[in-house]
Design a protein around this motif. Structure first.
Motif, PDB file in Angstrom:
ATOM      1  N   GLN A   1       7.483   2.476   4.445  1.00 58.47           N
ATOM      2  CA  GLN A   1       7.835   4.378   3.991  1.00 58.47           C
ATOM      3  C   GLN A   1       9.026   4.813   4.907  1.00 58.47           C
ATOM      4  OE1 GLN A   1       4.402   6.742   6.131  1.00 58.47           O
ATOM      5  NE2 GLN A   1       3.203   5.009   5.912  1.00 58.47           N
ATOM      6  N   PRO A   2      10.256   4.736   3.789  1.00 59.44           N
ATOM      7  CA  PRO A   2      11.669   5.021   4.027  1.00 59.44           C
ATOM      8  C   PRO A   2      11.523   6.416   4.720  1.00 59.44           C
ATOM      9  CG  PRO A   2      11.930   4.502   1.954  1.00 59.44           C
ATOM     10  CD  PRO A   2      10.225   4.157   2.594  1.00 59.44           C
TER      11      PRO A   2
ATOM     12  N   ARG B   1       5.828  -3.114  12.979  1.00 58.56           N
ATOM     13  CA  ARG B   1       6.548  -1.466  12.768  1.00 58.56           C
ATOM     14  C   ARG B   1       7.982  -1.399  12.494  1.00 58.56           C
ATOM     15  NH1 ARG B   1       3.674   2.784  17.816  1.00 58.56           N
ATOM     16  NH2 ARG B   1       4.288   3.795  16.398  1.00 58.56           N
ATOM     17  N   TYR B   2       8.079  -0.523  11.791  1.00 58.07           N
ATOM     18  CA  TYR B   2       9.667   0.325  12.159  1.00 58.07           C
ATOM     19  C   TYR B   2      10.145  -0.628  10.657  1.00 58.07           C
ATOM     20  CZ  TYR B   2       9.446   1.667  16.309  1.00 58.07           C
ATOM     21  OH  TYR B   2       8.910   2.278  17.516  1.00 58.07           O
ATOM     22  N   PHE B   3       9.344  -1.000   9.196  1.00 53.11           N
ATOM     23  CA  PHE B   3       9.765  -1.962   8.824  1.00 53.11           C
ATOM     24  C   PHE B   3      10.849  -1.433   7.772  1.00 53.11           C
ATOM     25  CE2 PHE B   3       9.803  -3.449   4.242  1.00 53.11           C
ATOM     26  CZ  PHE B   3       9.793  -5.046   4.356  1.00 53.11           C
ATOM     27  N   ALA B   4      11.402  -1.954   7.913  1.00 51.54           N
ATOM     28  CA  ALA B   4      12.907  -1.663   7.008  1.00 51.54           C
ATOM     29  C   ALA B   4      13.925  -2.695   5.746  1.00 51.54           C
ATOM     30  CB  ALA B   4      13.849  -0.650   7.701  1.00 51.54           C
ATOM     31  N   ASP B   5      14.386  -1.559   4.692  1.00 49.68           N
ATOM     32  CA  ASP B   5      15.644  -2.380   3.938  1.00 49.68           C
ATOM     33  C   ASP B   5      15.827  -1.748   3.596  1.00 49.68           C
ATOM     34  OD1 ASP B   5      16.218  -4.312   2.567  1.00 49.68           O
ATOM     35  OD2 ASP B   5      14.754  -4.642   0.969  1.00 49.68           O
TER      36      ASP B   5
ATOM     37  N   VAL C   1       0.960  -1.013   0.440  1.00 52.65           N
ATOM     38  CA  VAL C   1      -0.468  -0.166  -0.027  1.00 52.65           C
ATOM     39  C   VAL C   1       0.755   1.800   0.609  1.00 52.65           C
ATOM     40  CG1 VAL C   1      -2.200  -1.487   0.906  1.00 52.65           C
ATOM     41  CG2 VAL C   1      -0.119   0.112   2.688  1.00 52.65           C
ATOM     42  N   GLY C   2       0.311   2.045  -0.844  1.00 54.56           N
ATOM     43  CA  GLY C   2       1.718   3.444  -0.711  1.00 54.56           C
ATOM     44  C   GLY C   2       2.415   3.109  -2.007  1.00 54.56           C
TER      45      GLY C   2
ATOM     46  N   ASN D   1      11.208   3.605  11.504  1.00 59.40           N
ATOM     47  CA  ASN D   1       9.917   4.469  11.260  1.00 59.40           C
ATOM     48  C   ASN D   1       8.871   4.138  11.349  1.00 59.40           C
ATOM     49  OD1 ASN D   1       8.707   6.555  10.316  1.00 59.40           O
ATOM     50  ND2 ASN D   1       8.817   6.385   8.473  1.00 59.40           N
ATOM     51  N   PRO D   2       8.513   4.200  12.809  1.00 59.54           N
ATOM     52  CA  PRO D   2       6.898   3.903  13.033  1.00 59.54           C
ATOM     53  C   PRO D   2       6.121   3.398  12.182  1.00 59.54           C
ATOM     54  CG  PRO D   2       7.948   5.756  14.504  1.00 59.54           C
ATOM     55  CD  PRO D   2       8.534   5.186  13.829  1.00 59.54           C
TER      56      PRO D   2
END
Length: 493
Positions: A378-379, A259-263, A68-69, A354-355
């Motif tokens: 969302q970076p 939360r805080y998903f990142a790559d 999404v987004g 990023n929460p």
């Protein structure tokens, strides 16, 4: 012993184990074998949803996620439902996290690792052995003694630092360790064993159910369970375990879960002009293939709160305004003579937790009856500020020392920020913390609020650095094996 549940004739009855590890990627395989070897008196059960071959479309559909987004273009290729997990497409890039990666950034709203690099250092040799990496040093200093001409002469006061990647062949865990799994007498590995239910009573996981898509179902009872399904699927199972209960407590009820998903992702901001033959990219050394990279110095990160990004330099053919033909001219401020080359700067950006970057459940269910997920990647906007600051610092240091010049070719913009793509590293959604109010798992990787549920995944990383996570995941798995074994067996040597 390896048993394939797709073969109904070979399907076992219900299983009882001391430890059940779910997911046979690098973390799960190394953890299960470490445990089995450390505790020959135990029965270790390793369950894997896939088989030895690539997943079918039907199997892939089970872990389908809806973005999404912002687009996340590596969503479909970033997971592998097979024995060996994502090591099947791993590039082999390996290095421990830098010391600053374990430290909290005062400008961020979440703490970093609950321990320092010294806690994982004893387990890095184990991780190097599991990944078939020959060399054992990650400092550039020994490399400089042999390859001085390939590196910049930055000086002790430089605002830039240097670190070193090594490379696994890369090790395909499913192929490399299949015989070990089959030969280990106190270990059973179930293939095509899709986890579809975890049973919970109070603070304990009392059992699990796995099944093949068309065949046998097995009920598992174990003293302890470890989820090692990869960052996304591990998070999904914990969210499904919570169900519709409130996210206002510890562990599976933590508001941090998902939360805080990142790559990690890359950026090519510009080019530099510097002397010929620099090798801030992969090349051969007596200790094995290596790759030096340029970063902020540790003091700069601590003083200014920068993200820990890195830069590689790739030589290119170019005859434009960076005055390659004048390189080495003292009149133009260059420190030495000789030929000068243009280098494209390739960066790896450390994402800030990023929460607002989340994995959440939808109402749709897969074939196993589990609710599916949606990803809102969302970076954090500050990621790019540090990346461009690092490129600017490189230019300033080249000018100050007379070692070269830089040119910004791709300025920061909304388009640049929108078009970055991930590196298949799923980070942060079950974060580790010293206190339950700050994360999902404790420093021993046990899910807060549970007595016997653990996570072995890059999803536990509370801060991410720029390094590929595989080596750190395996070091954490080896450390977890020692903790679970409970008698010191399996400690690093």
């Amino acid at each position: 012993m390896i048993i394939d549940l797709a073969d109904e004739a070979a399907a076992p009855g219900d299983q009882v184990a001391n430890v059940c590890v779910v997911g046979a990627g690098p973390a799960g395989i190394s953890l299960a074998l470490e445990l089995a070897r450390a505790r020959p008196d135990w029965h270790i059960l390793l369950v894997e949803a896939g088989g030895p071959d690539n997943a079918s479309d039907r199997e892939k559909d089970i872990y389908r996620v809806t973005p999404v987004g912002k687009s996340y273009s590596v969503l479909e290729i970033s997971r592998r439902r097979k024995l060996g997990g994502t090591s099947a497409h791993w590039g082999g890039w390996s290095k421990p996290l830098d010391a600053t990666d374990f430290e909290s950034n005062p400008g961020w709203d979440v703490p970093a690792w609950p321990f320092g690099p010294e806690e994982l250092a004893p387990w890095v040799p184990r991780a190097l052995a599991w990944t078939d990496i020959e060399g054992d040093f990650f400092s550039v200093d020994p490399l400089r003694q042999r390859h001085e001409e390939k590196l910049l002469s930055l000086g002790a006061q430089s605002r830039l630092g240097e670190h070193l990647f090594r490379f696994s062949p890369p090790t395909r865990f499913g192929d490399r360790y299949r015989d070990d799994l089959a030969a280990q007498e106190n270990l059973s590995c179930l293939l095509h064993a899709n986890l579809y239910q975890l049973s919970r009573k109070g603070d304990r996981i009392t059992g699990a159910r796995v099944r093949s898509l068309d065949g046998a179902s097995v009920h598992i009872t174990a003293d302890r369970f470890v989820l090692a399904l990869g960052g996304m699927e591990t998070t999904r199972y914990l969210l499904n375990l919570r169900g519709d209960e409130a996210a206002d407590g510890d562990g599976i009820h933590s508001p941090h879960l998902g939360r805080y998903f990142a790559d990690h992702y890359g950026l090519r901001p510009g080019v530099v002009l510097a002397r010929e033959g620099l090798r801030y990219h992969r090349f051969g050394d007596d200790s094995g293939p290596v790759m030096p990279v340029l970063t902020f110095s540790a003091s700069d990160i601590r003083q200014h709160g920068h993200h820990n990004c890195c830069m590689m330099l790739h030589a290119r053919s170019e005859d434009d305004s960076l005055l390659a033909s004048y390189g080495g001219s003292a009149a133009l401020g260059f420190a030495g003579g000789g030929d000068y080359w243009h280098y494209r700067v390739q960066m790896i950006i450390e994402p800030r937790p990023n929460p607002a970057s989340t994995l959440t459940l939808t109402e749709e269910r897969c074939e196993l009856g589990l609710r599916r997920m949606q990803l809102a990647w969302q970076p954090h906007p500050a990621d790019f500020d540090s990346a461009y600051a690092l490129f600017s610092t490189l230019g300033e240091e080249l000018g100050r020392t007379g070692l070269g010049r830089s040119r910004l070719a791709k300025p920061d913009s909304a388009e640049v920020r929108q078009n970055v793509s991930g590196a298949c590293h799923h980070l942060g959604t079950t974060r580790m913390a010293a206190r339950s109010e700050d994360g999902v798992v404790d420093p021993d990787l046990k899910v807060y609020g549970t007595a016997n549920l653990y996570v072995a995944s890059s999803s536990v990383f509370p801060r991410y650095g720029y390094a590929n996570p595989t080596l750190t995941i395996i070091a954490l798995a080896a450390r977890l094996a020692r903790h679970l074994a409970g008698n010191g067996a399996g400690a690093a040597t």
